[in-house]
Design an enzyme around this catalytic site. Structure first.
Site, PDB file in Angstrom:
ATOM      1  N   GLU A 159      30.184  29.087  35.773  1.00 21.08           N
ATOM      2  CA  GLU A 159      30.335  29.062  34.309  1.00 21.08           C
ATOM      3  C   GLU A 159      30.440  27.659  33.697  1.00 21.08           C
ATOM      4  OE1 GLU A 159      33.670  31.592  33.477  1.00 21.08           O
ATOM      5  OE2 GLU A 159      32.769  33.329  34.471  1.00 21.08           O
ATOM      6  N   GLU A 264      29.581  40.740  39.370  1.00 16.29           N
ATOM      7  CA  GLU A 264      30.682  41.080  38.463  1.00 16.29           C
ATOM      8  C   GLU A 264      30.298  42.165  37.454  1.00 16.29           C
ATOM      9  OE1 GLU A 264      32.832  37.636  37.025  1.00 16.29           O
ATOM     10  OE2 GLU A 264      31.940  36.360  38.567  1.00 16.29           O
TER      11      GLU A 264
END
Length: 376
Positions: A159, A264
């Site tokens: 991220e 995820e």
């Protein structure tokens, strides 16, 4: 007459063989999807410790890949500088090995869930660039060395690209610069040349973010950096992203010559408390009845829509099996999903494939049937 009887016998044998084949169709997710991609789930510490045996039974039955939800993140592995805590991560690795499961390491370098000491010196001031690079190298190489040959692939960096495609101004970027990403990959590769290395991020279906990640990964490849795959997090809602948006992102990143993974994955049915969807973990809103509409169970309409959404996405994943190496759902059952507490603590959500009673939802059967049908 004997020839006719012989033909009839052969025909009957063929019918019976077909019947046996039908009876042997896969009945678990991992068996149904084995010719498509690995199917994974995230495990928490209590589950690995044996405190949730029903969840573990689901994992053993339906999944062939596992990732640690939290215990392999930096703040848990190295809570104090030079002091590593291995117990929970070791137990996770041992569980995976005992059950012949692919192990994904998550995550080596991330701005969130990093220990506070990482970015400051002894006086509490911002640490120097040289010292932060050395700290990152020490952490990455110590962890990779400990699990060398036992981890299939690492989420090396997590991220670091924002929704608009620009660099997140995290301490890693502010202190080291964007080149910290290349350094992290090179540090990991130096210790374990054989392990797969990944970049992982959320909201990659947004064109601006997708393109920002594409450009970053292309630069890494052009610089000779080993990067094996990009993980596209699947924290989805009922209206974003569409299947088409997700597919376009998968295919664009795969065009760089890397594999792609859906990581995820969960799908929230709850209303979003802001105008823009995100998986930014720092978000936090106050609970209200408006944002917790199903405290006692989903409506039939909402349940059906959720199941259809799951099946639509998995159909697309199967269609793109040549570029997708793994699909991982973020948790085993609804009861322990992080979605119940994010971005509003205390909500009741239904984002996973197994319910609070450890029962498979109808999407599980439908995905298995779809996979079986595509093999015929």
């Amino acid at each position: 007459m004997k020839s006719l009887q012989k033909l009839a016998t052969i025909a009957l044998a063929i019918i019976l063989m077909g019947s046996c084949t039908a009876q042997e169709e896969a009945t678990t997710l991992k068996d149904a999807l084995k010719d498509y991609f690995y199917i994974g789930t995230a495990l928490n510490v209590p589950q690995v410790a044996g405190q949730d045996p029903q969840a573990i039974e689901i994992v053993k039955t339906h999944f062939n890949s596992v990732v640690a939800e939290n215990c392999m993140k930096m703040m848990y592995l190295q809570p104090e500088e030079g002091v590593f805590f291995w117990d929970e991560a070791d137990a996770f690795i041992e569980f995976a090995e005992a059950n012949d499961m692919q192990v994904i390491g998550h995550t080596l370098v991330w701005h969130s869930q990093a220990p506070r000491w990482m970015f400051v010196d002894e006086n509490g001031d911002q640490v120097s660039r040289e010292r932060l690079i050395e700290r990152m190298k020490t952490h990455v190489q110590t962890v990779v060395e400990r699990y060398k040959g036992r981890v299939h692939g690492w989420d090396v960096v997590n991220e670091t690209i924002l929704d608009d495609g620009s660099w997140r101004q995290s301490p890693w970027v502010r202190i080291i610069g964007p080149e910290f990403v290349q350094m992290a990959f090179e540090f990991a590769h130096e210790i374990d040349p054989d392990v797969e290395l990944y970049y992982n991020d959320y909201s990659v279906s947004r064109p601006e973010k997708r393109d920002g990640i594409y450009n970053m990964v292309k630069d890494l490849i052009d610089n000779g950096v080993k990067i094996d795959a990009v993980g596209l997090q699947g924290h989805l809602s009922m209206d974003f992203p569409t299947v088409e948006m997700k597919e376009e992102a998968l295919q664009k990143l795969a065009s760089l010559g890397v594999k792609v993974m859906v990581t995820e994955m969960d799908i929230t049915v709850l209303p979003w408390p802001s105008r823009r969807h995100s998986a930014e973990v720092s978000l936090n809103y106050e609970i209200s009845d408006e944002y917790n509409p199903y405290p006692n169970g989903l409506s039939e309409e909402s349940y059906t829509a959720l199941m259809d959404k799951y099946v639509d996405f998995f159909e697309m994943f199967m269609r793109n099996k040549d570029i997708i190496s793994r699909v991982t759902v973020w948790g085993v059952d609804d009861n322990q999903s992080w979605r119940n507490n994010w971005p509003i603590r205390g909500r009741t959500d239904y984002p996973l494939l197994f319910d609070r009673d450890y029962q498979p939802k109808s999407a599980v059967t439908r995905i298995i049937e779809l996979a079986n049908a595509k093999k015929q």
